[in-house]
Design a protein around this motif. Structure first.
Motif, PDB file in Angstrom:
ATOM      1  N   ARG A 100       0.905   4.223  -2.867  1.00  0.00           N
ATOM      2  CA  ARG A 100       0.798   5.659  -2.575  1.00  0.00           C
ATOM      3  C   ARG A 100       1.988   6.436  -3.130  1.00  0.00           C
ATOM      4  N   LEU A 139       0.829  -1.210   0.000  1.00  0.00           N
ATOM      5  CA  LEU A 139       0.000   0.000   0.000  1.00  0.00           C
ATOM      6  C   LEU A 139       0.865   1.262   0.000  1.00  0.00           C
ATOM      7  N   GLN A 140       1.955   1.257   0.749  1.00  0.00           N
ATOM      8  CA  GLN A 140       2.864   2.407   0.749  1.00  0.00           C
ATOM      9  C   GLN A 140       3.498   2.600  -0.629  1.00  0.00           C
ATOM     10  N   LEU A 152       1.571   6.728  -6.922  1.00  0.00           N
ATOM     11  CA  LEU A 152       0.533   7.708  -7.238  1.00  0.00           C
ATOM     12  C   LEU A 152       1.018   9.130  -6.982  1.00  0.00           C
ATOM     13  N   ALA A 153       1.794   9.328  -5.920  1.00  0.00           N
ATOM     14  CA  ALA A 153       2.318  10.658  -5.611  1.00  0.00           C
ATOM     15  C   ALA A 153       3.274  11.138  -6.701  1.00  0.00           C
TER      16      ALA A 153
END
Length: 143
Positions: free
Chosen positions: A58, A54-55, A61-62
């Motif tokens: 993220r 999940l990290q 996506l960032a």
């Protein structure tokens, strides 16, 4: 369709065989405790790997990237969770192998290379006939 039959028939047979063999070696109580403890440890490790994935999603996506690989690894983790919660040694082994990040990435890459070309169309059998385009005109009669 044959692989589905094998999945639902052969896997339980392998699990029963392994449970009987291990139960004969270490005893029934120790076997049950082992199956339960592998499920508990597996779920804990699955949780850690899930948060790690999940990290990475993220972070991708960032950076404005599509986290395709991470999402596919998430699907593998979901399957690993189901395998780890299924009682038995064979499914637990497969589930634990799916928790190893390098093996998981290699499995996803292998699957993609075998079945799909990223950003393109699925692999086609070169001996299959090529698609045909039929040109023509169309007129509506009701207008």
């Amino acid at each position: 369709m044959h692989w589905l039959f094998a999945l639902f028939v052969l896997v339980p047979l392998v699990e029963i065989y392994l449970l009987i063999k291990v139960g004969g070696w270490i005893g029934p109580v120790a076997t049950v405790l082992m199956v339960v403890s592998t499920a508990i440890i597996g779920v804990y490790l699955l949780r850690l790997q899930g948060f790690s994935t999940l990290q990475r999603v993220r972070a991708a996506l960032a950076q404005g990237q599509l986290p395709a690989m991470e999402m596919l690894e998430g699907i593998v983790l979901l399957i690993a969770g189901a395998l780890l919660l299924t009682p038995g040694f064979f499914t637990d082994t497969l589930g634990f192998l799916a928790l190893v990040p390098g093996l998981r990435s290699a499995a996803v890459t292998w699957f993609l290379g075998r079945n799909v070309v990223l950003g393109g169309q699925p692999d086609r059998d070169p001996s299959a006939p090529s698609p045909r385009t039929i040109e023509g005109e169309c007129h509506r009669e009701d207008e």
